[in-house]
Design an enzyme around this catalytic site. Structure first.
Site, PDB file in Angstrom:
ATOM      1  N   ASP A 101      -4.787   4.696  -2.724  1.00 24.85           N
ATOM      2  CA  ASP A 101      -4.197   5.733  -3.575  1.00 24.85           C
ATOM      3  C   ASP A 101      -4.345   7.101  -2.911  1.00 24.85           C
ATOM      4  OD1 ASP A 101      -3.813   3.742  -5.437  1.00 24.85           O
ATOM      5  OD2 ASP A 101      -5.668   4.203  -6.530  1.00 24.85           O
TER       6      ASP A 101
HETATM    7  N1  URA Z   1      -8.291   0.234  -5.828  1.00 29.67           N
HETATM    8  C1  URA Z   1      -7.845   1.370  -6.398  1.00 29.67           C
HETATM    9  O1  URA Z   1      -7.872   1.517  -7.610  1.00 29.67           O
HETATM   10  N2  URA Z   1      -7.357   2.324  -5.590  1.00 29.67           N
HETATM   11  C2  URA Z   1      -7.336   2.221  -4.245  1.00 29.67           C
HETATM   12  O2  URA Z   1      -6.904   3.157  -3.572  1.00 29.67           O
HETATM   13  C3  URA Z   1      -7.807   1.038  -3.667  1.00 29.67           C
HETATM   14  C4  URA Z   1      -8.292   0.055  -4.483  1.00 29.67           C
END
Ligand code: URA
Length: 228
Positions: A101
Site C-alpha cells: 500500500d
Molecule cells: N497488507 C496490507 O494491509 N498492506 C500492505 O501493504 C501489505 C500487506
C-alpha cells in the site's frame, strides 16, 4: 560476463544447462566455438549464438528497494509517485513483485524478469512474507491461535498466519498470501487497527538494513537463487 551466466540470463536454463550446451559444441562467440564455461563474453560487442541461432542480449535486473511511505506500487497514479520513480535505470520494462500500500514501507522487489516475479508473487510454492506491524490498541493474544488456524476474510479462508508479539502494540506477522490490504484487514478482524506497516522479509530474503528509505540495490546471485 561468463558465457554460462550469459546463457542462463538469456533463457537457456541454469548455468549447468549452459555448460551442457557448451559441451555439446553448440555455443559460438563471433564464429569461434566456445569450449569453456569460464569464457568471458563482451556483452556490448560479441555475437553469441546457440545452435547457429544468434542471441540478442536481454539483461535481467533484480532490485531490492526499501520502499518509503507515499509511493505507490503501480506505474501511474494521480495521487502518489510510483516506486519506479525511485529507480534510476534505463530499463523501461520494470515490474513490482507484489504490491505494498502507499502507506506501507519496507522490502519490495523490482525486476524485469516476469517469470521470477510470477514465481515470487503467485508461484505454486508458498512464500511467506513477514511484516512489522504497529497497532492502535494492545494486541489480543487470543488471535495468535485464531490466525494460525486460518480466518475467513470475505469469502476466502486464509492460510495459517504466524504472530510474534514484540510489545503490547507491535507484532511481527507472517502471512503466505497477499490479499488486498490483508494485514490491515486481519488486524481489523482482531478488533484493532494498523498504525504502521513495514515488510521485513520475503521468504528467506530479509530487507538489507543498510538501505535507507527510497534506496535500492541489486540482489546478489545467491539472493535471486533463494526463489528457485
Ligand atoms: N497488507 C496490507 O494491509 N498492506 C500492505 O501493504 C501489505 C500487506
Amino acid at each position: 560476463m561468463r558465457i554460462d551466466k550469459f546463457l542462463a540470463h538469456n533463457g537457456y536454463g541454469s548455468r549447468n544447462d549452459a555448460k551442457k550446451l557448451i559441451k555439446a559444441k553448440l555455443v559460438m562467440v563471433n564464429d569461434e566455438l566456445v569450449t569453456k564455461a569460464t569464457y568471458i563474453v563482451d556483452i556490448e560487442n560479441d555475437v553469441v549464438s546457440v545452435d547457429m541461432e544468434e542471441i540478442e542480449y536481454f539483461e535481467k535486473v533484480y532490485y531490492m528497494l526499501n520502499k518509503p511511505a507515499g509511493y505507490i506500487c503501480s506505474h501511474e497514479s494521480k495521487n502518489y509517485p510510483s516506486v519506479l520513480d525511485l529507480i534510476d535505470t534505463n530499463h523501461k520494462d520494470l515490474i513490482m513483485v507484489g504490491r505494498l500500500d502507499a502507506d506501507t514501507e519496507g522490502l519490495l522487489l523490482v525486476t524485469n524478469d516476469g517469470q521470477f516475479s510470477h514465481r515470487v508473487a503467485h508461484g505454486k510454492k508458498e512464500i511467506p512474507k513477514t511484516y512489522y506491524v504497529e497497532l492502535e490498541e494492545d494486541f489480543n493474544e487470543d488471535y495468535i491461535e485464531v490466525f494460525e488456524g486460518g480466518i475467513m476474510l470475505d469469502e476466502f479462508l486464509l492460510k495459517p498466519a504466524y504472530t510474534e508479539v514484540l510489545t503490547p502494540r507491535s507484532i511481527h506477522l507472517t502471512i503466505s498470501e497477499g490479499r488486498y490490504h490483508q494485514v490491515k484487514r486481519m488486524m481489523h478482524y482482531a478488533n484493532n487497527q494498523v498504525t504502521y506497516l513495514n515488510r521485513r522479509k520475503i521468504g528467506h530474503l530479509a530487507l538489507d538494513e543498510s538501505l535507507a528509505f527510497g534506496e535500492y540495490r541489486d540482489l546478489s546471485e545467491e539472493e535471486i537463487a533463494l526463489f528457485d
